[in-house]
Design an enzyme around this catalytic site. Structure first.
Site, PDB file in Angstrom:
ATOM      1  N   CYS A  60       0.830  -1.216   0.000  1.00 49.13           N
ATOM      2  CA  CYS A  60       0.000   0.000   0.000  1.00 49.13           C
ATOM      3  C   CYS A  60       0.854   1.251   0.000  1.00 49.13           C
ATOM      4  CB  CYS A  60      -0.865   0.067   1.249  1.00 49.13           C
ATOM      5  SG  CYS A  60      -1.897  -1.353   1.478  1.00 49.13           S
ATOM      6  N   ARG A  72     -11.992   0.564  -6.871  1.00 48.93           N
ATOM      7  CA  ARG A  72     -11.645   0.465  -5.441  1.00 48.93           C
ATOM      8  C   ARG A  72     -11.070   1.789  -4.931  1.00 48.93           C
ATOM      9  NH1 ARG A  72      -7.763  -1.765  -1.460  1.00 48.93           N
ATOM     10  NH2 ARG A  72      -8.876  -3.332  -0.277  1.00 48.93           N
TER      11      ARG A  72
HETATM   12  P1  XMP Z   1      -0.596  -7.369   3.269  1.00 46.92           P
HETATM   13  O1  XMP Z   1       0.194  -6.534   4.232  1.00 46.92           O
HETATM   14  O2  XMP Z   1      -1.058  -8.635   3.867  1.00 46.92           O
HETATM   15  O3  XMP Z   1      -1.886  -6.487   2.943  1.00 46.92           O
HETATM   16  O4  XMP Z   1       0.161  -7.583   2.002  1.00 46.92           O
HETATM   17  C1  XMP Z   1      -2.898  -6.914   2.080  1.00 46.92           C
HETATM   18  C2  XMP Z   1      -4.036  -5.930   2.084  1.00 46.92           C
HETATM   19  O5  XMP Z   1      -3.651  -4.681   1.506  1.00 46.92           O
HETATM   20  C3  XMP Z   1      -4.790  -4.026   0.937  1.00 46.92           C
HETATM   21  N1  XMP Z   1      -4.452  -3.606  -0.419  1.00 46.92           N
HETATM   22  C4  XMP Z   1      -4.065  -2.370  -0.747  1.00 46.92           C
HETATM   23  N2  XMP Z   1      -3.999  -1.236  -0.027  1.00 46.92           N
HETATM   24  N3  XMP Z   1      -3.195  -0.096  -1.944  1.00 46.92           N
HETATM   25  C5  XMP Z   1      -3.562  -0.080  -0.630  1.00 46.92           C
HETATM   26  O6  XMP Z   1      -3.496   0.983   0.004  1.00 46.92           O
HETATM   27  C6  XMP Z   1      -3.253  -1.197  -2.735  1.00 46.92           C
HETATM   28  O7  XMP Z   1      -2.905  -1.155  -3.903  1.00 46.92           O
HETATM   29  C7  XMP Z   1      -3.728  -2.382  -2.099  1.00 46.92           C
HETATM   30  N4  XMP Z   1      -3.932  -3.628  -2.565  1.00 46.92           N
HETATM   31  C8  XMP Z   1      -4.383  -4.343  -1.514  1.00 46.92           C
HETATM   32  C9  XMP Z   1      -5.922  -5.029   0.959  1.00 46.92           C
HETATM   33  O8  XMP Z   1      -6.784  -4.657   1.995  1.00 46.92           O
HETATM   34  C10 XMP Z   1      -5.213  -6.337   1.229  1.00 46.92           C
HETATM   35  O9  XMP Z   1      -6.027  -7.310   1.848  1.00 46.92           O
END
Ligand code: XMP
Length: 498
Positions: free
Chosen positions: A308, A407
């Protein structure tokens, strides 16, 4: 003091995983005795508090099946057409369905030679004999055919079949079916309804296969539990996923605390049978406001994920432990499950999330590098890696059906849109290949069991009640990681941070 200086001076302190440790307490509990079941939504429990992220490099059917077999939940991502997502849900639902629905049958007037031909072609050893109305009137096996095939190949099946067929009704418990098959020395049991009408077939082989996963999480029909991701305004997708048998619809938005989302999801909730999880949110106010949507759980996390960039690009977010605890304060009173989404790097982070009120955690990066995640492995400098990307990354926003654009509220964008007109909130990269997802989940559960042993909690409810945290400094965290050593043998549950 004025408005702006107050804004700084009165800002609450917020915390995340590395700011706390869980204090050990008096215990009689040993890790192997704890139970990890938890409520993931109003109507569904899991056997382990783990959910795989709705991301196009994490969850399609293979991941959802693997995690359900271990007792957790997979959320199929939505960066694909409605039909494709429905198909992934169906793959999970049909996986290990005890009853084979498309049974090959034969009519009583067919010949012995024809039965032999079918059995050879389909590599099966027996065929139910059915009437035109699909009524089971017998069963014919290779053993019945063998003595006749050379001398009487044109004899009718009806003269050679076993007429007394052992059948079972739909939804027979697998253990009962197995006992029955063993007692009667048969390998397969036709499944019938009403007047002996054939609806499927259960084989001993499938029952034994199912027994390999005693912790698997299944719905009332014995099929694996599965969730599908859906945009908050995508009613068509929600209905299609619901019709396909998704147990839970996970609303997937970067910012759930919006009036139009609350209204749209409340409406959606009325139109579908599946439970609805709403997210993402990170504050008490959001949780209180979204109670109006009457959903079955909240997903918490704005910006903690490993891929993120929301906190950097927009300066927005709440450190994850503070976010979880503020939402959990509201949800506990209302009995609404909280899923802590993002930022889990080690099993200890899962324990900390649960200690501040989460009921389950959603995991992206730790599952992204596994065999079951979508995508190919690549080799770089002699090591295997798999792609992992944020759903708000340029790649995800312009690939698939561009679900990331919606999203992150960049509607109107589509996958033909120029990269320069999109504002990504995520990045793309690779993570080390980690082998099979069940092995990762085993280690994550092992760490959690260990926490519960240290604090004397036999289940997650007790963990919610008993946990005590200590606030630590950077030096406390530095002391916590291995130090003053060169790691020579990598541990399956600890990798130094990149
Ligand atoms: P981890 O830390 O497990 O997090 O890799 C996965 C979660 O991150 C969110 N997610 C995003 N958040 N930009 C964001 O700000 C993105 O591009 C993005 N893609 C995923 C999502 O909630 C996921 O479960």
């Amino acid at each position: 003091m004025g408005k702006y200086s107050d804004r700084l001076n009165k800002a609450p302190e917020t915390y995340t995983f590395d700011d706390f440790l869980i204090q050990p307490g008096l215990s009689t509990i040993i890790p192997k005795d704890v139970t990890l079941n938890t409520q993931v939504s109003t109507n569904y429990k899991l056997n382990i508090p783990m959910v795989s992220s709705a991301m196009d490099t994490v969850t399609e059917a293979p991941m959802a099946i693997a995690i359900a077999q271990e007792g957790g939940l997979g959320v199929i991502h939505r960066n694909m057409t409605i039909e494709e997502e429905v198909n992934e849900i169906k793959k999970v639902k049909y996986a290990n369905d005890l009853t084979v629905r498309e049974v090959i049958t034969i009519e009583p007037d067919a010949t012995i030679a024809h039965a032999q031909e079918i059995m050879d072609m389909e590599q099966i050893s027996g065929l139910p004999v059915v009437t035109d109305e699909d009524k089971v009137i017998g069963i014919i096996s290779r053993r019945d055919i063998k003595p006749l095939i050379n001398k009487h190949p044109n004899k009718k099946i009806s003269t050679a079949m076993t007429e007394k067929v052992l059948t079972i009704p739909e939804n027979t418990n697998p253990d009962e079916a197995l006992d029955l098959a063993y007692e009667n020395k048969v390998e397969r049991l036709p499944v019938t309804r009403n007047n002996n009408e054939l609806v499927g077939m259960v084989t001993i082989k499938d029952i034994l296969e199912r027994k390999k996963y005693p912790n698997a999480i299944r719905d009332k029909d014995g099929k694996y539990l599965v969730a599908g991701a859906c945009g908050p305004f995508d009613m068509d997708r929600a209905i299609a996923l619901d019709d396909a048998g998704a147990n839970i619809i996970a609303i997937d938005s970067a910012h759930g605390h919006k009036t139009d989302i609350m209204e749209a999801v409340r409406e959606m909730n009325k139109n579908i049978e599946a439970d609805v999880l709403l997210g993402n949110i990170a504050t008490k106010k959001a949780a209180e406001y979204l109670l109006k949507a009457e959903v079955d759980g909240f997903k918490v996390g704005i910006g903690p994920g490993s891929i993120c960039t929301t906190r950097i690009v927009a300066g927005i977010g709440v450190p994850q432990l503070s976010a979880i605890s503020s939402v959990a304060d509201v949800c506990q009173k209302e009995n609404i499950p909280v899923i802590a989404d993002g930022g889990i790097r080690y099993s200890g982070d899962i324990s900390k999330a649960l200690c501040v009120g989460a009921d389950a955690v959603m995991i992206g990066s730790l599952l992204a590098g596994t065999k079951e995640s979508p995508g190919e492995t690549t080799i770089m400098n002699g090591r295997k890696y798999k792609q992992y990307r944020g759903m708000g990354s340029l790649g995800a926003m312009t690939g698939g059906v561009g679900a990331g654009t919606d999203r992150y509220f960049q509607n109107g964008s589509n996958n033909n849109m120029k990269h320069t007109k999109l504002v990504p909130e995520g990045i793309e990269g690779v993570v080390p290949y980690k082998g099979k997802a069940p092995e990762i989940l085993f280690q994550l559960c092992g760490g959690l069991r260990s926490t519960m042993g240290y604090i004397g909690a036999i289940n997650i409810n007790e963990m919610h009640e008993k946990a005590e945290l200590v606030r630590i400094t950077n030096s406390g965290m530095n002391e916590s990681h291995p130090h003053d050593i060169t790691i020579t043998n990598e541990s399956p549950n600890y990798q130094p941070r990149l």
